[in-house]
Scaffold this active site. Structure first.
Site, PDB file in Angstrom:
ATOM      1  N   ASP A  78       0.842  -1.213   0.000  1.00 21.64           N
ATOM      2  CA  ASP A  78       0.000   0.000   0.000  1.00 21.64           C
ATOM      3  C   ASP A  78       0.868   1.251   0.000  1.00 21.64           C
ATOM      4  OD1 ASP A  78       0.907  -0.726   2.615  1.00 21.64           O
ATOM      5  OD2 ASP A  78      -0.461   0.727   3.482  1.00 21.64           O
ATOM      6  N   GLU A 145       0.243  -1.247   5.567  1.00 22.86           N
ATOM      7  CA  GLU A 145       1.282  -0.801   6.496  1.00 22.86           C
ATOM      8  C   GLU A 145       1.013   0.620   6.963  1.00 22.86           C
ATOM      9  OE1 GLU A 145       5.134   1.084   7.723  1.00 22.86           O
ATOM     10  OE2 GLU A 145       3.911   1.629   6.031  1.00 22.86           O
ATOM     11  N   HIS A 458       5.212  10.512   2.046  1.00 23.26           N
ATOM     12  CA  HIS A 458       3.874  10.850   2.555  1.00 23.26           C
ATOM     13  C   HIS A 458       3.459  12.288   2.191  1.00 23.26           C
ATOM     14  CE1 HIS A 458       4.232   7.532   5.902  1.00 23.26           C
ATOM     15  NE2 HIS A 458       4.654   7.146   4.721  1.00 23.26           N
TER      16      HIS A 458
HETATM   17 ZN   LIG Z   1       6.811   2.427   4.021  1.00 22.42          ZN
END
Ligand SMILES: [Zn+2]
Length: 499
Positions: A78, A145, A458
């Protein structure tokens, strides 16, 4: 042909670009799961899934190398979906569009998903490489995760057979990771009685703002101020000198962040107004002296307001301020084995008036040692219990205790030195990884984590450094080639005949 196929090593980049076309946000991994299963059948490789959605693809040992230890390569399938506000992107259907810029690969308007797409791509490149002569390799792809680690949590010890694992989810070339922290929350609820504020009082709103804050794992040792602790010091100090009534006390919002701001509303007799202001503002000098440059934007302000109509009862107020005062915050212990590794810490994350006459205090504990994590959580619990709070702990997640004697560490270190002519750094991190859960579920497993350099993971700024992908690949292949045989070695000594 994609735009990344020109890059070296070609197989890893070709697979990476292919994966970019597959939407795969956490909890929406259906498409990448089918892709992996199809990949296995196209390459005549055995594959299996478990009930959590994790996938294992197995590459059998090359002829003559059946005795080698089985090695597990692990990534998570993911990714985090973040995009620029003005960039149109449907996370369930649209592909990620990579491009090359200044030695890095980035994505247009979105996260790139190199975390952990590059791990997946390297596994596929290994699995499809028919020239590679190796022992048995098991490629593990975990789900979810990024939003709860439910894949790693639900892994069963018989899902794969290898007990040497390479986690391919690190983001710093040149660093080998050999440990991580486990974590848990400790939350206390304190109930108070609402009492009316006497006549002749005035109200004040006190605020502390501008603190650095930061991640409660990575930055807990840096000595930044904790706004909840600092506000509590002010409140405790003025309540020792004046008769104050506490109406509100709120600070912090995220459990994994050091709190940056705190606010309180109090009532105090009008006659002490000026003295209270003076005493509160004195803390500017105190905190300046204590923190200096590291908290140069720290602000304390006090503003006169209409007196609040009610406040918490005196007894609970004393208990609350005393318990926050004794509740630990910060580094609790440093590792004896590794320099610069915080072994155990606790973060006093937030305090909030949550309605129904309740105050909630949230704290988080981290440690690479399970017993120490529970020890410090117990200490926090005691502070809260002495004040009469109801305390609950979250189950949390386990840590991975670093071992400098690890066999895979020795192999990887040697490979790195041979390939690049310098020693890699060996580190553990004071934050959670899937490795902690695997370490807990697979007793005696020997693990290491490494990867190419990824920056801004992210966020839509995420980028991966091209040259480090080549280094990562060379290291991965060299380590795989140096895995020793399994089994018990015969003692070279002959038994001595009796005389
Ligand atoms: Zn990672």
């Amino acid at each position: 042909m994609g735009i990344l196929s020109e890059l070296n090593p070609a197989p890893i980049w070709i697979y990476f670009e292919e994966i970019c076309r597959i939407p795969r946000l956490s909890k929406n991994e259906g498409k990448i799961r089918s892709y992996l299963i199809n990949f296995a059948s196209e390459h005549n490789l055995e594959s299996k899934e478990d009930s959590a959605g994790n996938i294992l693809i197995i590459k059998p040992a090359s002829p003559g190398l059946e005795k080698r230890k089985t090695i597990v390569l692990q990534s998570h399938m993911d990714m985090v979906g973040e995009k620029n506000a003005d960039f149109p992107h449907n996370w369930l259907t649209d592909p990620i569009v990579p491009f090359i810029e200044d030695g890095y690969v980035r994505a247009r308007g979105t996260t790139l998903g190199a975390d952990d797409g590059i791990g997946i791509a390297s596994q596929l490149a290994v699995l499809s490489d028919t020239n590679l002569k190796t022992g048995k390799i098991e490629c593990l792809f975990t789900v979810d995760e990024e939003s709860g680690m439910t894949g790693a949590i639900n892994l069963k010890p018989d899902f794969f057979e290898g007990r040497t694992l390479l986690n391919l989810d690190s983001e710093d070339e040149g660093i080998l990771f050999i440990g991580c922290a486990g974590g848990m929350d400790t939350v206390g609820d304190l109930t108070y009685k609402n009492v009316s504020v006497q006549k002749g009082m005035t109200g004040f709103e006190i605020s502390i703002t501008g603190l650095h804050g930061g991640h409660s794992g990575d930055e807990i040792h840096k000595g930044f101020g904790n706004s909840v602790k600092l506000m509590n010091r002010i409140l405790l100090d003025i309540s020792n000198h004046f008769n104050i009534a506490l109406n509100r006390f709120d600070g912090g919002n995220l459990r994994n962040a050091i709190p940056r701001e705190a606010f309180a509303v109090i009532a105090v007799a009008k006659s002490f107004k000026d003295k209270v202001i003076e005493q509160v503002l004195n803390f500017r000098t105190v905190f300046d002296e204590e923190f200096g440059e590291i908290e140069k934007d720290l602000k304390i302000s006090i503003k006169e307001i209409e007196p609040p109509l009610s406040a918490m009862d005196k007894e609970t107020q004393v208990k609350l301020l005393s318990s926050i005062s004794c509740c630990p915050h910060g580094v609790f212990a440093w590792s004896h084995e590794m320099t610069d590794l915080v072994e155990t810490s606790t973060n006093l994350a937030s305090i909030n008036f949550i309605g129904e006459n309740k105050i909630r205090i949230i704290t988080t504990q981290r440690s690479s040692l399970e017993s120490s994590k529970h020890d410090v959580a117990g200490m926090v619990e005691s502070c809260m219990k002495l004040a009469g709070a109801k305390v609950v702990h979250s189950d949390g997640y386990p840590g991975w205790k670093p071992s400098l004697k690890s066999e895979i560490l020795k192999i990887t270190r040697k490979s790195y030195l041979n390939l690049f002519g310098r020693e890699p750094l060996v580190r553990a991190i004071h934050a959670g990884l899937e490795c902690g859960l695997i370490y807990e579920n697979f007793k005696g497993i020997d693990m290491i984590s490494f990867g190419p350099s990824i920056r801004g993971a992210h966020t839509p700024e995420e980028k991966i450094e091209i040259k480090t992908v080549g280094m990562f690949w060379d290291l991965l292949i060299d380590v795989i080639n140096n895995i020793p045989d399994n089994g018990i070695r015969k003692s070279p000594k002959q038994a001595q005949p009796r005389v």
